[in-house]
Design a protein around this motif. Structure first.
Motif: not given
Length: 168
Positions: A12-19, A24-26, A49-53, A57-60
């Protein structure tokens, strides 16, 4: 063995700016970005993909082609794949989950115990979820060397020595 391997999913989304929230299953979650571009199962869409943080339960992450919260939410549940040849080779005693799903499991005497439906990580060891003949519910088989001494991908089978009473 499948030609594509699922390495993650959009949660799903994270925040309001499209993140996006990225599962990740790695083995090392951040490594998912090393395998870009990631594509949908049908191959119709691909994303860099660029991981931001890290988040609970996952990554943004920022993903190409996703600029708004609505676009990110619309992709919730989308699984992300890479071609197998982009993944590293594994040592002899390690396996990609995708290679185990669907394999026939027999006991050491050759009697069928079922087929692998999923590989579940419970934090300590992996478990093989089996659809077992004559069982109404699935059976969780510990995926340890002691319980599963043989995984033969070439023959498409697993030999297991299950704990007493697991299939009763």
């Amino acid at each position: 063995m499948s030609e594509k391997v699922c390495v993650g999913a959009i949660a799903g989304s994270f925040g309001v700016r499209g993140e996006v929230r990225l599962k990740s299953f790695t083995a090392i979650p951040e490594d998912i970005a090393r395998y870009t571009p990631l594509e949908t199962e049908d191959g119709k869409r691909s994303f860099t993909v660029k991981i931001t943080r890290q988040i609970k339960n996952g990554l943004a992450a920022r993903m190409s082609g996703i600029a708004t919260k609505e676009e990110a939410d619309a992709l919730r549940g989308t699984q992300l794949f890479v071609p197998r040849d982009r993944l590293p080779s594994l040592p002899d005693d390690e396996f990609y989950h995708a290679d185990l799903i669907g394999l026939e499991v027999t006991d050491t005497g050759g009697a069928s115990l079922g087929k692998v439906l999923a590989v579940i990580n419970n934090g300590a060891d992996d478990l093989l979820e089996l659809s077992a003949p004559g069982q109404k519910q699935t059976v969780l088989l510990p995926f340890t060397k002691a319980v599963v001494p043989t995984v033969d991908l070439a023959q498409g089978r697993i030999v297991a020595d299950p704990p007493e009473g697991l299939f009763s």
